[in-house]
Design a protein around this motif. Structure first.
Motif, PDB file in Angstrom:
ATOM      1  N   PRO B  48       0.911  -1.291  -0.641  1.00 38.28           N
ATOM      2  CA  PRO B  48      -0.195   0.213  -0.188  1.00 38.28           C
ATOM      3  C   PRO B  48       1.201   1.403  -0.316  1.00 38.28           C
ATOM      4  N   HIS B  49       2.136   0.918  -0.088  1.00 37.23           N
ATOM      5  CA  HIS B  49       2.729   2.597   0.141  1.00 37.23           C
ATOM      6  C   HIS B  49       4.317   1.988  -0.325  1.00 37.23           C
ATOM      7  N   ALA B  50       4.603   2.945  -1.366  1.00 40.90           N
ATOM      8  CA  ALA B  50       6.088   2.847  -1.657  1.00 40.90           C
ATOM      9  C   ALA B  50       7.411   2.626  -0.828  1.00 40.90           C
ATOM     10  N   TRP B  51       8.251   2.886  -1.023  1.00 45.37           N
ATOM     11  CA  TRP B  51       9.431   2.897  -0.548  1.00 45.37           C
ATOM     12  C   TRP B  51      11.233   3.370  -1.194  1.00 45.37           C
ATOM     13  N   ILE B  52      11.233   4.277  -0.505  1.00 43.37           N
ATOM     14  CA  ILE B  52      13.034   4.445  -2.009  1.00 43.37           C
ATOM     15  C   ILE B  52      13.770   3.915  -0.633  1.00 43.37           C
ATOM     16  N   HIS B  53      14.777   3.731  -1.397  1.00 46.10           N
ATOM     17  CA  HIS B  53      15.589   2.318  -1.085  1.00 46.10           C
ATOM     18  C   HIS B  53      16.968   3.316  -1.093  1.00 46.10           C
ATOM     19  N   ILE B  54      18.303   3.855  -0.759  1.00 44.38           N
ATOM     20  CA  ILE B  54      18.881   4.849  -0.294  1.00 44.38           C
ATOM     21  C   ILE B  54      20.409   4.178   0.050  1.00 44.38           C
ATOM     22  N   ASP B  55      21.416   4.497  -0.058  1.00 47.86           N
ATOM     23  CA  ASP B  55      22.931   4.302   0.764  1.00 47.86           C
ATOM     24  C   ASP B  55      23.081   5.354   1.113  1.00 47.86           C
ATOM     25  N   VAL B  56      23.994   5.292   2.798  1.00 50.79           N
ATOM     26  CA  VAL B  56      23.712   6.240   3.195  1.00 50.79           C
ATOM     27  C   VAL B  56      25.139   6.166   4.144  1.00 50.79           C
ATOM     28  N   LYS B  57      26.762   6.905   3.823  1.00 53.14           N
ATOM     29  CA  LYS B  57      27.922   6.246   4.636  1.00 53.14           C
ATOM     30  C   LYS B  57      28.378   7.352   5.434  1.00 53.14           C
ATOM     31  N   GLY B  58      28.489   5.763   6.511  1.00 58.46           N
ATOM     32  CA  GLY B  58      28.234   6.455   7.895  1.00 58.46           C
ATOM     33  C   GLY B  58      29.663   7.489   8.061  1.00 58.46           C
ATOM     34  N   ASP B  59      29.677   8.114   9.100  1.00 53.51           N
ATOM     35  CA  ASP B  59      31.164   9.211   9.044  1.00 53.51           C
ATOM     36  C   ASP B  59      32.657   7.901   9.200  1.00 53.51           C
ATOM     37  N   ASP B  60      32.056   6.548   9.551  1.00 53.65           N
ATOM     38  CA  ASP B  60      33.400   5.722   9.311  1.00 53.65           C
ATOM     39  C   ASP B  60      33.907   5.707   8.629  1.00 53.65           C
ATOM     40  N   GLY B  61      32.587   5.530   6.714  1.00 57.10           N
ATOM     41  CA  GLY B  61      33.008   5.372   5.992  1.00 57.10           C
ATOM     42  C   GLY B  61      32.172   3.681   5.205  1.00 57.10           C
ATOM     43  N   LYS B  62      31.647   3.287   6.146  1.00 54.76           N
ATOM     44  CA  LYS B  62      30.666   2.475   5.588  1.00 54.76           C
ATOM     45  C   LYS B  62      29.523   2.716   5.499  1.00 54.76           C
ATOM     46  N   VAL B  63      28.983   2.118   4.252  1.00 56.43           N
ATOM     47  CA  VAL B  63      27.692   2.334   4.023  1.00 56.43           C
ATOM     48  C   VAL B  63      26.640   1.445   4.311  1.00 56.43           C
ATOM     49  N   VAL B  64      25.208   2.079   4.967  1.00 51.59           N
ATOM     50  CA  VAL B  64      24.125   1.343   5.303  1.00 51.59           C
ATOM     51  C   VAL B  64      23.152   1.625   4.171  1.00 51.59           C
ATOM     52  N   SER B  65      22.162   0.718   4.431  1.00 59.22           N
ATOM     53  CA  SER B  65      21.255   0.819   3.463  1.00 59.22           C
ATOM     54  C   SER B  65      19.750   0.771   4.279  1.00 59.22           C
ATOM     55  N   TRP B  66      19.179   2.142   4.054  1.00 58.21           N
ATOM     56  CA  TRP B  66      18.003   2.318   4.546  1.00 58.21           C
ATOM     57  C   TRP B  66      17.058   2.291   3.136  1.00 58.21           C
ATOM     58  N   MET B  67      15.443   2.239   4.143  1.00 61.23           N
ATOM     59  CA  MET B  67      14.160   1.734   3.384  1.00 61.23           C
ATOM     60  C   MET B  67      13.343   3.224   3.648  1.00 61.23           C
ATOM     61  N   VAL B  68      12.614   3.987   3.076  1.00 64.03           N
ATOM     62  CA  VAL B  68      12.168   5.077   3.904  1.00 64.03           C
ATOM     63  C   VAL B  68      10.140   5.226   3.306  1.00 64.03           C
ATOM     64  N   GLU B  69       9.664   5.047   3.551  1.00 69.86           N
ATOM     65  CA  GLU B  69       8.337   4.907   3.570  1.00 69.86           C
ATOM     66  C   GLU B  69       7.597   6.062   3.457  1.00 69.86           C
ATOM     67  N   THR B  70       7.318   5.699   1.394  1.00 72.81           N
ATOM     68  CA  THR B  70       5.021   6.917   1.396  1.00 72.81           C
ATOM     69  C   THR B  70       5.042   7.106   1.262  1.00 72.81           C
ATOM     70  N   GLY B  71       4.182   7.746   0.401  1.00 77.31           N
ATOM     71  CA  GLY B  71       2.346   7.031   0.550  1.00 77.31           C
ATOM     72  C   GLY B  71       1.837   6.236  -0.426  1.00 77.31           C
ATOM     73  N   SER B  72       0.717   5.900  -1.286  1.00 76.27           N
ATOM     74  CA  SER B  72      -0.094   4.845  -3.011  1.00 76.27           C
ATOM     75  C   SER B  72       0.982   5.314  -3.543  1.00 76.27           C
ATOM     76  N   PRO B  73       1.108   4.280  -4.479  1.00 71.41           N
ATOM     77  CA  PRO B  73       1.471   4.675  -5.826  1.00 71.41           C
ATOM     78  C   PRO B  73       0.641   4.814  -6.423  1.00 71.41           C
ATOM     79  N   ASN B  74      -0.746   4.456  -6.422  1.00 68.31           N
ATOM     80  CA  ASN B  74      -2.233   4.867  -7.311  1.00 68.31           C
ATOM     81  C   ASN B  74      -1.328   6.422  -7.503  1.00 68.31           C
ATOM     82  N   ILE B  75      -2.016   6.463  -6.180  1.00 67.43           N
ATOM     83  CA  ILE B  75      -1.490   8.493  -5.678  1.00 67.43           C
ATOM     84  C   ILE B  75      -0.175   9.331  -6.624  1.00 67.43           C
ATOM     85  N   LEU B  76       1.069   8.511  -6.111  1.00 69.34           N
ATOM     86  CA  LEU B  76       2.185   9.348  -6.779  1.00 69.34           C
ATOM     87  C   LEU B  76       1.946   9.117  -8.105  1.00 69.34           C
TER      88      LEU B  76
END
Lengths: 329, 137
Positions: B48-76
């Motif tokens: 019911p909701h689209a998700w944005i996947h992003i790679d976030v680089k931390g202070d230690d240089g390590k990359v961590v993947s996150w998922m961010v929730e958005t609204g319904s793809p129908n309305i987008l």
């Protein structure tokens, strides 16, 4: 500020009450039935509450001043979500709500005349108090998926909830063929195939979330009587979300009327009756209006990515664990 | 005056749109706001909701993947948001709230692009993460 007020004036001018029914002659399908086909979103009623503000009494039409406030709210909300500055990219915030031109109607409930849902029976009061007390404790920290609403579980909003305007997915579509009318709802992906050919209801032992619908024509109005409910779909906004609405019993009967009042409007009416739940029947009515910007329904395969379900159950378990950091101190 | 009223009304709205299929409080922790600066790797168009996947680089240089929730793809989609609107490789900053289960998921409140343009991400969080912002931005 001036532009904001101008927009409100424009919105006021654009909003029309339901047109007089006598001026319209409903077109016919090639086989002679009244033609109700099309996409009929309920977006214009997004800002209209189910029950009326008691201060308004039996008056169900907002005054100019009341309507200006409603229109202003709608505009500020829309701008708040979409952002006031034009952007080369579409604002993602727009993905959370449908919008429509607000309506002057003060409540969706039109009967009783005060726009308030009748009291529950004493038995239903006890039943609902128990259900809601459990929901209040568990809905943000559920033990099981069964502690969550039918909407959150992507099951169904039921016959009434599927049509009520609720934030997004307001699309409704009517498709007809000889002997049948299909009423499709975008929210949770429902489609009722309604016989209008004299068919009888299915056996009483068969119970369903959306019940069993049989239709007939009264003049140009489609009348749909639905029985055989399983008593698991809340009647109210959002399928029981945040404790809204009431859970009926299997005795529920819903009578809907679809009356096309002009080229772009269907007056939708639903009378809800369950002597085991409410002390008397009650009726909602609101316009379903064509909207050139909302002429397509998209699939809403709700369970496809219902990551919420995993997150909320695992989140509740995580919250139950003792704070390891505090324990180490 | 306008600012106060607008802020109040928008706050009222965000409470209203918390009715976006599910409860914010059930899934996300209001006590754990996050600001994620990362690179879009995927926008997942699912109900019911689209998700944005992003790679976030931390202070230690390590990359961590996150998922961010958005609204319904129908309305987008209905609003004109397409698969090209947020393409992989786009650098964004997301403000939101972390999932209660401690995983790298967040409810998106606002997205800011590298050039400073900002967008509401919608999200079901019950507040506006940038309450001081009104009008143009």
């Amino acid at each position: 500020m001036k532009s904001e007020l101008l927009a409100v004036v424009i919105i006021c001018a654009a909003a029309n009450p339901l047109p007089a029914q006598t001026a319209w002659k409903t077109p016919k399908t090639p086989w002679g039935d009244p033609d109700l086909q099309g996409v009929w979103p309920s977006s214009s009623m997004l800002m209209t509450p189910l029950e009326r503000d008691p201060k308004l009494g039996a008056r169900n039409v907002l005054t100019d001043q009341e309507y200006r406030v409603k229109a202003m709210m709608s505009k500020v909300i829309k701008n708040g979500l979409e952002g006031a500055t034009p952007s080369p990219r579409v604002n993602i915030g727009a993905g959370w709500a449908d919008y429509g031109v607000p309506d002057r109607q003060a409540s969706l409930v039109i009967d009783p005349p005060d726009g308030r849902i009748p009291p529950l029976t004493p038995e239903a009061q006890q039943r609902e108090a128990l259900r809601l007390s459990h929901y209040k404790v568990k809905h943000n920290a559920p033990d099981t998926w069964e502690d969550l609403t039918m909407w959150e579980r992507c099951i169904s909003l039921g016959v009434v909830g599927s049509v009520l305007p609720l934030v997004y997915n307001h699309g409704n579509q009517i498709v007809q063929s000889p002997g049948y009318v299909v009423f499709r709802n975008e929210m949770v992906h429902e489609a009722r195939i309604i016989p209008v050919n004299g068919a009888k209801h299915i056996a009483p032992a068969i119970r369903q979330y959306m019940g069993d619908s049989i239709g007939h024509w009264e003049g140009s109005t489609l009348v749909v009587e639905t029985t055989n409910f399983n008593g698991k779909a809340v009647i109210g906004m959002g399928g029981g979300f945040e404790g809204a609405g009431t859970l009926p019993t299997e005795s529920l009967q819903i009578t809907e009327r679809f009356n096309r009042t002009d080229e772009r409007t269907i007056a939708y009416r639903a009378t809800i009756e369950d002597p085991n739940t409410w002390t008397k029947p009650w009726t909602i009515e609101f316009p379903l209006r064509k909207d050139d910007s909302y002429n397509t329904l998209y699939e809403y395969a709700c369970h496809e990515g219902n990551i919420f379900m995993y997150d909320v159950l695992s989140g509740a378990r995580a919250q139950e664990k003792p704070d390891e950091g505090a324990a180490a101190k | 005056m306008k600012s106060t009223r607008s802020t109040f009304l928008i706050a009222s709205l965000t409470l209203a749109i918390a009715q976006a299929h599910h409860s914010f409080e059930a899934e996300f922790d209001i006590k754990k706001p996050v600001a994620l600066h990362g690179i879009v790797t995927q926008m997942e168009w699912i109900n019911p909701h689209a998700w944005i996947h992003i790679d976030v680089k931390g202070d230690d240089g390590k990359v961590v993947s996150w998922m961010v929730e958005t609204g319904s793809p129908n309305i987008l989609l209905r609003r004109g948001f397409t698969k090209k609107s947020l393409e992989p490789g786009t650098e964004i900053i997301v403000q939101g709230y972390r999932a209660k289960n401690g995983q790298n998921k967040a409810n998106g409140g606002k997205v800011t692009f590298k050039d400073g343009r900002s967008l509401f991400l919608g999200g079901s969080n019950p507040d506006d993460p940038d309450k001081n912002r009104t009008g143009s931005r």
